[in-house]
Design an enzyme around this catalytic site. Structure first.
Site, PDB file in Angstrom:
ATOM      1  N   GLY A  69       0.827  -1.202   0.000  1.00 51.40           N
ATOM      2  CA  GLY A  69       0.000   0.000   0.000  1.00 51.40           C
ATOM      3  C   GLY A  69       0.855   1.242   0.000  1.00 51.40           C
ATOM      4  CB  THR A  70       2.154   3.512  -1.600  1.00 48.40           C
ATOM      5  OG1 THR A  70       2.946   4.690  -1.519  1.00 48.40           O
ATOM      6  CG2 THR A  70       1.596   3.419  -3.007  1.00 48.40           C
ATOM      7  CB  THR A  71      -0.894   7.864  -0.266  1.00 49.87           C
ATOM      8  OG1 THR A  71      -1.778   7.023   0.473  1.00 49.87           O
ATOM      9  CG2 THR A  71      -1.697   9.039  -0.839  1.00 49.87           C
ATOM     10  CE  LYS A 118       5.940   4.488  -0.036  1.00 48.38           C
ATOM     11  NZ  LYS A 118       4.567   4.299   0.503  1.00 48.38           N
ATOM     12  CB  SER A 178      -3.804   1.267  -0.549  1.00 43.38           C
ATOM     13  OG  SER A 178      -2.723   1.797   0.207  1.00 43.38           O
TER      14      SER A 178
END
Length: 254
Positions: free
Chosen positions: A48-50, A81, A177
């Site tokens: 997951g990440t944003t 990221k 996510s």
């Protein structure tokens, strides 16, 4: 021609494929395309990440959280990221950490080789097309890569490329996510006339709100601002937001 092992989880190469190809390189290529080995993982890892990027009158903003997750485990709280590709291009990454890092290195190499051969840098649109072409053969595999190219090339550019070969150009993208929560903030506040300070605050707020609801995103916010002069970066700690909340609570109590 002998067949591959018939154990569970192993692929099989048939004699029909061997007859259709010629010896040498084409034969090796056919082996790579038809022989697949399936590895059963001991447990499933959820990633997951944003990440987000948007265009405004002052350039392009790219932002992302810094949490690397492996299922319910916070594998690392300080992952970058957003990766600079060259002086006027950065990419935000979402998906498998190993896959994203590998393809970012490949992209940097290909752009540098192109510049050495032709004497000028590959355009951002051509870069996105090259990346899409390289990723498309892996469509349907377990490779998970989603990169958003944020840069300046005769104007601001924002292009999304994922591991199935899809290539989309737009004015705002959020991937990961936590992206539905980030979009909620961006759709309400984003406008072309934002100042630099307002755009940075909006990106920070969007990522923070996403981490508030998404357990796989968190820790800090990495920010990049790209203009005709190149990119500039910064890192914002969530502690600043928590401190501002505490100060507001103190004022309300008084």
């Amino acid at each position: 021609m002998p067949q591959a092992a018939k154990d569970k989880g192993a692929g099989k190469l048939t004699s029909r494929h061997a007859q259709e190809v010629e010896p040498g390189y084409q034969r090796r290529e056919a082996l790579q395309l038809t022989f697949k080995i399936f590895i059963i993982s001991p447990f499933r890892l959820a990633h997951g990440t944003t990440t987000l990027g948007f265009i405004f009158q002052g350039g392009v903003i790219a932002a992302a959280d810094t949490r690397a997750s492996a299922g319910g485990l916070v594998a690392c709280p300080a992952v970058h990221k957003i990766t600079p590709i060259h002086s006027h291009l950065v990419v935000t990454s979402s998906g498998s950490g190993a896959d994203c890092m590998l393809w970012e290195r490949i992209l940097i190499r290909e752009i540098r080789l192109y510049q050495l051969r032709h004497g000028h840098r590959l355009s951002i649109r051509a870069t996105a097309k090259l990346l899409s072409s390289m990723l498309h053969p892996f469509k349907g595999t377990e490779m998970c890569v989603a990169l958003t190219l944020c840069g300046w090339d005769n104007g601001p550019k924002l292009i999304y490329v994922c591991s199935d070969g899809a290539r989309l150009q737009g004015d705002v993208f959020s991937v990961g996510s936590g992206s539905p929560y980030a979009y909620g903030v961006l759709d309400r506040e984003l406008r072309w006339s934002l100042s630099k300070g307002e755009a940075i605050s909006l990106a920070r707020e969007a990522v923070f709100r996403a981490t508030h609801r998404d357990a796989y995103s968190g820790n800090n916010v990495d920010l990049f601002h790209i203009t005709a002069q190149g990119w500039k970066s910064g890192n914002v700690l969530f502690d600043v937001v928590h401190q501002s909340r505490k100060s507001k609570r103190g004022k309300n109590k008084s």
